[in-house]
Design a protein around this motif. Structure first.
Motif, mmCIF file in Angstrom:
data_model
loop_
_atom_site.group_PDB
_atom_site.id
_atom_site.type_symbol
_atom_site.label_atom_id
_atom_site.label_comp_id
_atom_site.label_asym_id
_atom_site.label_seq_id
_atom_site.Cartn_x
_atom_site.Cartn_y
_atom_site.Cartn_z
ATOM 1 N N UNK A 73 47.916 68.407 5.573
ATOM 2 C CA UNK A 73 48.631 69.226 6.557
ATOM 3 C C UNK A 73 48.420 70.719 6.334
ATOM 4 N N UNK A 74 47.582 71.096 5.368
ATOM 5 C CA UNK A 74 47.341 72.529 5.106
ATOM 6 C C UNK A 74 46.296 73.049 6.089
ATOM 7 N N UNK A 75 46.570 74.154 6.756
ATOM 8 C CA UNK A 75 45.593 74.687 7.730
ATOM 9 C C UNK A 75 44.359 75.289 7.064
ATOM 10 N N UNK A 76 44.429 75.528 5.770
ATOM 11 C CA UNK A 76 43.318 76.172 5.071
ATOM 12 C C UNK A 76 42.614 75.130 4.207
ATOM 13 N N UNK A 77 41.401 74.739 4.580
ATOM 14 C CA UNK A 77 40.676 73.708 3.843
ATOM 15 C C UNK A 77 39.939 74.266 2.630
ATOM 16 N N UNK A 78 39.480 75.501 2.719
ATOM 17 C CA UNK A 78 38.759 76.143 1.619
ATOM 18 C C UNK A 78 39.436 77.487 1.339
ATOM 19 N N UNK A 79 39.655 77.796 0.064
ATOM 20 C CA UNK A 79 40.294 79.069 -0.281
ATOM 21 C C UNK A 79 39.632 79.654 -1.530
ATOM 22 N N UNK A 80 39.747 80.959 -1.657
ATOM 23 C CA UNK A 80 39.225 81.680 -2.825
ATOM 24 C C UNK A 80 40.325 81.793 -3.869
ATOM 25 N N UNK A 81 39.978 81.608 -5.124
ATOM 26 C CA UNK A 81 40.998 81.670 -6.179
ATOM 27 C C UNK A 81 41.602 83.073 -6.257
ATOM 28 N N UNK A 82 42.916 83.119 -6.507
ATOM 29 C CA UNK A 82 43.653 84.374 -6.629
ATOM 30 C C UNK A 82 44.010 84.625 -8.089
ATOM 31 N N UNK A 101 40.849 79.245 -16.422
ATOM 32 C CA UNK A 101 41.671 78.247 -15.735
ATOM 33 C C UNK A 101 40.785 77.248 -14.986
ATOM 34 N N UNK A 102 41.169 75.990 -15.018
ATOM 35 C CA UNK A 102 40.387 74.944 -14.336
ATOM 36 C C UNK A 102 40.572 74.995 -12.831
ATOM 37 N N UNK A 103 41.781 75.272 -12.373
ATOM 38 C CA UNK A 103 42.055 75.247 -10.940
ATOM 39 C C UNK A 103 42.741 76.514 -10.471
ATOM 40 N N UNK A 104 43.170 76.469 -9.200
ATOM 41 C CA UNK A 104 43.847 77.619 -8.603
ATOM 42 C C UNK A 104 44.780 77.130 -7.500
ATOM 43 N N UNK A 105 45.813 77.953 -7.193
ATOM 44 C CA UNK A 105 46.781 77.592 -6.161
ATOM 45 C C UNK A 105 46.301 78.037 -4.785
ATOM 46 N N UNK A 106 46.523 77.167 -3.817
ATOM 47 C CA UNK A 106 46.185 77.504 -2.437
ATOM 48 C C UNK A 106 47.173 78.549 -1.922
ATOM 49 N N UNK A 107 46.702 79.636 -1.332
ATOM 50 C CA UNK A 107 47.611 80.680 -0.846
ATOM 51 C C UNK A 107 48.447 80.240 0.361
ATOM 52 N N UNK A 108 48.049 79.140 1.037
ATOM 53 C CA UNK A 108 48.791 78.690 2.212
ATOM 54 C C UNK A 108 49.877 77.677 1.867
ATOM 55 N N UNK A 109 49.540 76.624 1.088
ATOM 56 C CA UNK A 109 50.500 75.559 0.785
ATOM 57 C C UNK A 109 50.994 75.582 -0.658
ATOM 58 N N UNK A 110 50.407 76.423 -1.501
ATOM 59 C CA UNK A 110 50.819 76.613 -2.894
ATOM 60 C C UNK A 110 50.550 75.395 -3.779
ATOM 61 N N UNK A 111 49.666 74.506 -3.384
ATOM 62 C CA UNK A 111 49.299 73.361 -4.223
ATOM 63 C C UNK A 111 48.061 73.710 -5.058
ATOM 64 N N UNK A 112 48.008 73.139 -6.275
ATOM 65 C CA UNK A 112 46.895 73.422 -7.185
ATOM 66 C C UNK A 112 45.716 72.499 -6.854
ATOM 67 N N UNK A 113 44.538 73.110 -6.811
ATOM 68 C CA UNK A 113 43.308 72.337 -6.572
ATOM 69 C C UNK A 113 42.309 72.647 -7.675
#
Length: 515
Positions: free
Chosen positions: A78-87, A30-42
């Motif tokens: 507006x997402x409090x999490x700027x960096x996240x690990x892919x799930x 997969x190229x990207x992953x969803x943010x666990x806080x806001x659920x947007x794909x990065x």
């Protein structure tokens, strides 16, 4: 072997194998992953790192996955999490070190075995986990919410037999346990019932404690008493009647017209028996003063069944010890050989061929006794014994054979009470199994009371005290059979854990497999 087949959506970079383990280096496609806080794909990668997870065995060999994981930037302001690990929720949980399928294997072991046994079994499969870790897996499991039950059955189970009891509640429509309570007291059970207003029918045994709890906690529900417990109660009364009427069994002499009669009870009681009778009378006096059986059990340190038996006694009990000999099973063969004038040594050889394993000296005294009886003519008038259990089985329509059948028929002609009891037992079975009519049972109770048999009067009083629930048992099909099965399952789980599990752990193990 194409390992890519076992890991779709992953690229297997490198495989190394040894006798002890498989190691797979892999990365996601997969190229990207969803943010666990806001659920947007990065898709903007921050960095990469390696993490190691355990997977299920491959050809009985442990498998280690070395995953090249990524971290992403989250572009949402507006997402409090700027960096996240892919799930990867389809493969493992966050922060876990094993795949979901390995976790499912561990979970299955934890709910099927005790923690230490599960740890031992898992080590044999190369996936070692400690007993404490298995306990953590059980307590971590969340049970789903109970759907509004309509028909339930409840029964008690022993936390500590004779001292502390809990309650198991089963959904009879879905055929599974839905709750395990730590007490069977009216207050605890009624509180749970009030939380479930959807109840329409409840099945229980003859416990008045549960009857009160159901009336208070679920007054809208129809109470149905369990039919097996009705039969069980009548069985106990029948046994008590036979013990009272034939305390030493039934005997008769061989002849053309076998006539059974109660064995005489003319022996004077010994000093030890007299002392025991005084103790029994003391127990009866305490009971007559209104002291409960449970309190008497604690006061005299006796089992409940023993206290109940003492209360029913009307005369001093006699202890009859029946002497047996290892050659008794071969008595008919020995008598035939004696009539053929066979020597003692020859009889011993024949018995050895038949499986007799004692010495000749052991058999010698027994042969002398039989020869003496034969010479005195006592053997021609042999005395037969009919166990009460045979008569009990006959009363419940289980027919014996031969001499016993003739003796029972003669006994029924001689004893009017016994004949009445047999007729009433037949009628009761017909009412409960065939007719299922409350009116017929009401007539049966009147006939039982008119017999004057104390045990039947006690059973009739029990039926009248719980009459509405007894009527419902004839009308409705529900029973406590499923609940009794889960009570036995609780016993198995308790023994499996050596009786040392806390209630919260036991509750999870009982309820988990049903969902």
């Amino acid at each position: 072997m194409d390992l890519q087949f076992f890991y779709p959506n992953w690229t297997v970079l490198h495989v190394s194998a040894s006798r002890d383990s498989f190691h797979l280096n892999m990365e996601s496609t997969h190229r990207g992953s969803r943010c666990p806080s806001c659920d947007h794909v990065s898709c903007r990668i921050h960095s990469r790192y390696w993490r190691t997870l355990k997977d299920t065995l491959l050809h009985s060999t442990p498998v280690f996955l070395h995953v090249r994981a990524r971290k992403f930037f989250c572009h949402q302001s507006d997402c409090p999490q700027q960096i996240f690990t892919e799930r990867h929720p389809d493969w493992w949980d966050a922060y876990d070190r094993k795949t979901l399928r390995l976790a499912a294997f561990f979970r299955h072991l934890s709910f099927s075995l005790s923690a230490e046994s599960a740890s031992s079994v898992s080590s044999w499969y190369g996936a070692t986990l400690s007993g404490d870790a298995f306990l953590y897996l059980i307590r971590k499991e969340q049970l789903p919410a109970i759907e509004g039950p309509r028909v339930i059955g409840l029964d008690d189970w022993a936390l500590k037999r004779g001292k502390r009891y809990g309650t198991v509640i089963c959904d009879l429509e879905r055929k599974r346990p839905i709750e395990l309570l730590e007490s069977r007291k009216e207050k605890v059970v009624s509180a749970w019932l009030k939380e479930h207003p959807s109840l329409q029918i409840t099945s229980r045994d003859g416990s008045m404690e549960y009857a009160k709890a159901l009336s208070k906690g679920a007054p809208q529900a129809i109470q149905v008493t369990d039919r097996w417990h009705l039969f069980h109660n009548l069985n106990k009364r029948t046994e008590q009647f036979l013990k009272r009427k034939f305390p030493l069994g039934i005997t008769w002499q061989e002849g053309a017209d076998p006539r059974p009669f109660p064995a005489p009870n003319q022996k004077a009681i010994t000093e030890r028996e007299a002392k025991k009778w005084q103790f029994i009378q003391l127990v009866q006096q305490q009971y007559q003063k209104g002291i409960r059986i449970a309190d008497l059990c604690r006061e005299f340190s006796l089992d409940r069944k023993t206290i109940s038996r003492y209360i029913q006694l009307e005369s001093p009990p006699h202890v009859e010890r029946k002497r047996t000999h290892s050659a008794d099973p071969y008595q008919s063969l020995i008598l035939s050989l004696i009539k053929q004038k066979a020597s003692k040594r020859r009889i011993f050889e024949v018995l050895q061929e038949m499986g007799f394993r004692k010495s000749f000296s052991t058999l010698k005294g027994y042969l002398l006794k039989l020869q003496k009886q034969d010479s005195n003519g006592e053997q021609k008038q042999r005395v037969f014994k009919l166990p009460r259990q045979k008569l009990y089985s006959y009363l419940w329509s289980k027919l014996p054979e031969g001499q016993e059948k003739q003796a029972i028929h003669r006994l029924l002609k001689e004893d009017a009470e016994l004949k009445k009891l047999q007729l009433l037992l037949d009628q009761f079975q017909q009412i409960m199994r065939v007719h299922r009519e409350p009116e017929a049972l009401a007539v049966w109770i009147e006939h039982a009371e008119q017999t004057g048999i104390k045990e039947l009067n006690q059973f009739s009083s029990y039926l009248r005290s719980d009459w509405q629930a007894v009527q419902n048992a004839l009308v409705h099909r529900w029973s406590n059979g499923l609940v009794e099965g889960h009570v036995n399952r609780i016993k198995v789980i308790k023994r499996q854990m050596y009786g040392r599990a806390k209630f919260d752990l036991l509750r999870l193990k009982v309820l988990y497999r049903s969902y």
